[in-house]
Structure formats: C-alpha cells, structure tokens
Design a protein around this motif. Sequence first.
Motif, short mmCIF file in Angstrom:
data_model
loop_
_atom_site.label_atom_id
_atom_site.label_comp_id
_atom_site.label_asym_id
_atom_site.label_seq_id
_atom_site.Cartn_x
_atom_site.Cartn_y
_atom_site.Cartn_z
N THR A 1 37.14 40.34 40.94
CA THR A 1 37.78 41.54 40.40
C THR A 1 36.93 42.01 39.21
OG1 THR A 1 39.15 40.39 38.77
CG2 THR A 1 40.08 40.66 40.99
N LEU A 2 37.25 43.19 38.72
CA LEU A 2 36.42 43.74 37.63
C LEU A 2 36.43 42.81 36.42
CD1 LEU A 2 34.71 46.11 36.54
CD2 LEU A 2 36.83 47.11 35.68
N MET B 1 47.77 48.33 44.52
CA MET B 1 46.61 48.58 43.66
C MET B 1 47.03 49.02 42.26
SD MET B 1 43.85 47.68 45.18
CE MET B 1 44.86 46.30 45.65
N LEU B 2 48.17 49.72 42.20
CA LEU B 2 48.71 50.08 40.89
C LEU B 2 49.07 48.81 40.13
CD1 LEU B 2 49.70 52.64 39.28
CD2 LEU B 2 51.96 52.09 40.13
N MET B 3 49.68 47.88 40.86
CA MET B 3 50.06 46.61 40.24
C MET B 3 48.80 45.83 39.82
SD MET B 3 52.54 43.78 41.98
CE MET B 3 53.40 45.01 42.93
N ALA B 4 47.79 45.87 40.66
CA ALA B 4 46.54 45.16 40.34
C ALA B 4 45.93 45.71 39.06
CB ALA B 4 45.56 45.27 41.50
N GLN B 5 46.03 47.03 38.89
CA GLN B 5 45.50 47.63 37.66
C GLN B 5 46.32 47.18 36.47
OE1 GLN B 5 46.77 50.05 35.42
NE2 GLN B 5 44.84 50.36 34.32
N ARG B 6 47.65 47.15 36.65
CA ARG B 6 48.53 46.71 35.56
C ARG B 6 48.28 45.25 35.20
NH1 ARG B 6 49.28 51.52 33.82
NH2 ARG B 6 50.96 52.76 34.69
N GLN B 7 47.85 44.47 36.21
CA GLN B 7 47.56 43.06 35.97
C GLN B 7 46.17 42.86 35.37
OE1 GLN B 7 48.15 41.76 39.97
NE2 GLN B 7 50.32 41.23 39.68
N GLY B 8 45.45 43.95 35.15
CA GLY B 8 44.15 43.85 34.52
C GLY B 8 43.01 43.51 35.48
N LYS B 9 43.27 43.67 36.78
CA LYS B 9 42.22 43.31 37.73
C LYS B 9 41.19 44.43 37.91
CE LYS B 9 45.19 40.14 40.25
NZ LYS B 9 46.08 39.99 41.41
N THR B 10 41.56 45.64 37.48
CA THR B 10 40.60 46.74 37.50
C THR B 10 40.96 47.72 36.38
OG1 THR B 10 39.46 48.35 38.88
CG2 THR B 10 41.85 48.23 39.14
N THR C 1 37.49 39.45 36.20
CA THR C 1 37.11 38.04 36.33
C THR C 1 35.70 37.90 36.89
OG1 THR C 1 37.97 37.87 38.57
CG2 THR C 1 39.49 37.37 36.77
N GLY C 2 35.21 38.98 37.55
CA GLY C 2 33.94 38.87 38.25
C GLY C 2 34.13 38.05 39.52
N PRO C 3 33.07 37.73 40.28
CA PRO C 3 31.70 38.18 40.00
C PRO C 3 31.52 39.69 40.25
CG PRO C 3 31.78 37.06 42.11
CD PRO C 3 33.16 36.94 41.52
N ARG C 4 30.71 40.27 39.41
CA ARG C 4 30.42 41.69 39.53
C ARG C 4 29.08 41.90 40.25
NH1 ARG C 4 31.69 43.62 33.35
NH2 ARG C 4 33.87 42.94 33.28
#
Lengths: 337, 408
Positions: free
Chosen positions: B375-376, B92-101, B378-381
Amino acid sequence: MPRMTMIEAIRDAHAVKMAEDDNVVVYGEDVGYFGGVFRCTAGLQERFGKNRCFDAPINESGIVGTAIGMAAFGLRPVVEMQFADYVYPAFDQIVSEAARLRYRSAGDFICPLVVRMPTGGGIFGGQTHSQSPEALFTHVSGLKTVVPSNPYDAKGLLIAAIEDNDPVIVLEPKRLYNGPFDGDHDKPVTPWSKHPLGEVPEGRYTVPLGQGIIRREGADLTVLAYGTMVHVAEAAAESVDIDAEVIDLRTLIPLDMPLIEASVKKTGRCLIVHEATLTSGFGAELVAVVADACFYHLEAPILRVAGWDTPYPHAQEWDYFPGQARVGGAMKRVMEG
Amino acid sequence: MSGGLRLHVPEPEVRPGGAPDFSGVKIAKAGSVRRPPVDVDPAEIRDMAYSIIRVLNRAGEAVGAWSGSLSDTELLAGLKTMMRVRAFDRRMLMAQRQGKTSFYMQCLGEEAIACAFRKALEPGDMNFPTYRQQGLLIADDYPLGDMMCQIYSNRRDPLKGRQLPIMYSSKAHGFFSISGNLATQFVQAVGWAMASAIKGGDRIAAAWIGDGSTAESDFHSGLVFASTYKAPVVLNIVNNQWAISTFQGIARGGSGTFAARGLGFGIPSLRVDGNDYLAVHAAAQWAVERARSNLGPTLIEWVTYRAAAHSTSDDPSAYRPKEETDAWPLGDPIKRLKNHLILKAVWSEERHVQAEAEIDAEILAAQKQAESHGTLHTGPRPSVRDMFEGVYEEMPPHLRRQRQEAGY
C-alpha cells in the motif's frame, strides 16, 4: 542541390513526411486552403486532400487539444500556431497533457505531436507578433524544443520532430523565413539562395534532435546561440575581430552538452545570446550548466546578451533587438574579464 | 457610486440548516419524451435539451419509446455491475480512511451513467473520462485488483506510482489516461474522434465532463471542433449538481440547462435521467449509433446527484443540507433498477442480499490480493529508479545524470 527559403524547406519537410506516412496530418489557422499566413503549408491541401491538411477554428487550445487526441489515436499531427505569441491559450494542453501523457499513463498512451510556431522579432510585429517564449517550453519535462537557424536545419529538424515519438515544439524564427539576418536592419535583405545553408537536399533527411553544431570555429571565446542570434553572433565576431567560436544549439532540450563543454573548455570564455527576455530565460540555464561543467576552465565570468525585460516594443524594435553592437560589446567584455 | 448596477451571484435554493428543495428541478414523466430517428434534423429536437428522457417510472415499470434496449439478462448484469462499483467505492474509501492510500473519489449515486454507457460502446471505442467514471472500467471487466494496485501506488501499480489514486489508464479497455486537470480531455476526445474519421474507420470516442467544468474554455473548444468537423463523438456532461462546494448554477449561468449549451453549435442535445439505467443505455445507444453512422456528435446532459463528498478531502455538510441526498427526486440508480427487476419477477430481495454478500466477498478478496503487493503507506512502492523513466521514449542525458545523482 535545390536552393530553398526556410519557408520552402519547412513546406518540403511537411510534404516529404505526408507522402511517406498517411498518419501525418497538418492543420492550424489559415493552414489549409490558403497555406498559412507565412505560406509554410501552401499546396499541401491541394496535394494531400482536405483529410490531411485543413483549416482550424481560431482556438489554439482546441487545435493542440484535438491534436493530442489524434496523437493518442495513432496519428502524427503537425499543428501550426500562427504566431508563438498566440500559443498561450494552448499552454495547459501542452504542459499538462501532451508533455505528461507518456509518463502518467506509463506508456499506455503516447503523444507524437509537433507544434510549430513562428518566433522572434525583427518584422515590426509589436508585442503580439515578436515574442520568443522558448524558455516556457524548456522548463517543462516531457517536451523537446528546437529552434532552426537556416533552411537546411529547418527541414531536417522538422522531419526529425515529426518522426519523434514525443511532443516537439518547433520555434521558427520568422525573421529568417526569407533570408539570413545578422541584425543589420539597414542592409538589403540577403536571400537564402545566396547562403550555403539555403541548399536543401530533396527527399528525407534528418537533423537529429539534441545535436548542436559549430557555425564558426574560434579559439578565444565560445558563443552559445540559436535561431536568428546565430547570424548576429557570427557577424558581431567579424565586426569586433574576435576569434569567437559560434555554436548553433539547434535543439534546446535535449541540450548538446558534450559540444558545449568541449568548446568552452577549449576557449575558457563563454557568451550566451538570445532574443528572448533576459530574466529566467534559457540563457540562465546555459550559464548554470556551463558553470557546472567548465568552472575551472573559465577565465572570465559568463555573460548574457538578451532582449530587455520589457514587452517587445513596436517603434523601438531595433533598440530592443540584441544586435551586433550589443553582442560585439559583450564579446569584448568577456575577453577583458 | 450612485448607479443601479449590481453584480448577480447565483445562489443555490438552500444552504445547510435549510430544508432541501428541488422544486426547481422539472422532471418529465417517464416515457413522455419521444425517440426521434438518429438522423433527425437537430433543429427539430431543440426542445429535448430542456426535458428529461426517462424510462423507469415511480412504480418501477419501463415505459415509453426509449424502453426495451436491454434484455433481462443484460439488466441483471447491469445491476450487479453497479453494485460492484458501489462496493468497490465503499472498500476503497475505507482503505483511504485506514491510511492505506492518500486519496479516493466515489461515484455514489451516479453509478448508472458510466455502467450503462459502457454497454452501448464497442471494443475499440475510446472514453476520455473524468475521475468519476470508474464504472466504465468495472463494466468492461477491468481487473479490480489492478485498480486497487493503482490506488495503493504499490509495486503492481500499472501506472508505476506516477499518478494520483483513481487516475487510471487502459487503452485495452477504451479508457484514456485521466489527467486530473479538468476539461482538458473533453477536446482531446473530439480530436481522437476526428482521427478515426480521418482514417475512415468505425471507432468512436466519448468525451466526459462534469457540470462545473463546462465553464472551462476546453469544453467550448470541444463543441466548436465537434460541430465544425462533425466528429464521431458522444459529448457527455454529468450534471451531479455540485462542483465541490459550488452549485451547478455557477457554471450554468443564464442557460436553462447544460444540454442547451449544444444548441448554438447545432449539435443534437439530449437531457437524460442519469439515475435510470435503462434511460442511460437507450440514450447512449442512440448517440453512439449517430456517431458510428457518421451523423456527427451528440451532447448529453446526464441529470444526477453527487450523493457523497466530492473526494476524501471534502465535507459537504459545510455547504449543503445533509438531507438533500434523500430528497433528490430521481432516486437511487441501484434501488430503481432493483425494483424494476423485482417487479418483472426476475429478481428478489433475497437474491439481492445474497448478491451483495457475494460481491463484497469478491471485492475483499481482490483487496487482500492487491494489498499483498503493498500500500502507499506500508510499501513496497514502485522503484525510485523508475521515477526517471518514461518522461521521454529515450532517457535524455540530463535525466540520466539526475538519476545517478539521486543514487539510482
């Protein structure tokens, strides 16, 4: 029908709900054994036991914070702030927690909580026993805010608040506890026993949240008021002989817009009165919604009469309190405008 | 001014550039602290607020009166749960770094506390967690995919996109909605426990707070109410040494330990090695038994170390030496439990590596599934229409008008 003071009506509302629902618990400072400094919970501990009505430490954030936990558990806590002026330590719990719990958890947890507090002046309470902080609550999404002006409404609104599944702030004008007060402080106190709204039915009934009521019908001017100022406005209309329609809002949020809109469109004039300080007070919100809904029906600017933007003074209480003279004068100005 | 008054502002032992120094952290020998009966008079165990309950010694053996609360099978499960939490955090840290959240918070180095504590609770008990107790959910088998959907604020987010990532809520898993404001929930846990006592049930609550937030008045309110009404609650302080950039001494002040805060309230107060899975479970079980036996609250200071940044918005190299994590004298909770299980010949390096790979695959699969719901960025939100729901049980007219005005 029994006649009750506002204190007795509030006590009765507690008793009715506590008898009906084991999940209703009542606590606060001096609330248990003694029954509250204004006696609003007198006899409840004796009748329902210490498990259901008890004394709390002098810790408002703790009182509201624990009540939120109880509400999340499934109880329906009714807690008393000894004075509205003392609620500020609990503000974070009310604003960030109680008001937000349903929303932020997507309904996983809810907060059926009632926070009662004596509000307003007129008892020589000085700045720490006289404030009217309703606008601080009406600004918070997720809260409902009510202000009764008489024993009948006090009982019916409190029962409705206890039955509501969201947090409700109940501001009880302490000057009205023992009798209606029209702002004429030199006059002997009229007891509720001599007022028609001192007639309070036994048992359960509700005054639904979100419904105002017309206290005095009139054709020339709409006065929007709540709490003590309802009585002041009624008396002021008599004294200046203006055919004013006085609306008692009873609930501030949610606001009874249809009632307000119909009245202002009928009279074409609007005066708003409250005891709380003027700037950013609830009256400002009322001006905005009336202007929005009724602009093309208005014959004059909407005026406000409110407490001055000073702390509530002690010696100068009656110069501070927006009494009949100021309200009557404003009525005339709206009629002339 | 000529007077002798000077303001005292506490400082940590070292700052960046200095050599880590934990010589001030007094560590009791594993197994040396007694295990009193749960109905002990709090006055008799005041010294325990200044010691540290430890079970695992440096050799990896479980020693002393607090050992033996868990079977080998339970310990192996506990190890895997901690590994799962760590792997989840890493992804999840990586996902945040990748801009997914937008945001993430790990609990690196603190896994044992939430994971072992959860195992001392029963279904129906309620935690009032802070943002670093994801282990409570994972140890209770809450679906990892649901956690990720919340982190991504996507269409499947159980909280409908209303909360910052990681502010989970699950009544079914005994996990109260995380507020995001600090300390507010400490006193709510006490209220929940009071309600359980009022109703005469057997469910108990657990309050959670960090070392820094014990300075908030809500912490002290919680102690007052818990003490007065003998609420069935376990009052947990996770002392991970750092409140963002502020070392624990700023909140602790002149008190010797955080556990000692409980003494003035007459609350039995323990101090426990938070990186020792066995000690955490044993102490939690003791406190839980006290609560469920109507003996009242227990305060526990879990001594640990925040091995990573406070959050994805923080860089600890600006305020503490980088080497401090490795110098932390209580070690790493996963390594310590792993070594213990290897010593007992129920685990091995090979099986550990294999388990890591399996867990990584499990997390990756959950992540792929979660990302298929959005994801935050790309959506869908979640829908905008839904933004107006749930403020109240029934939508009041003014909110309905605003929703229409917003075009929904």
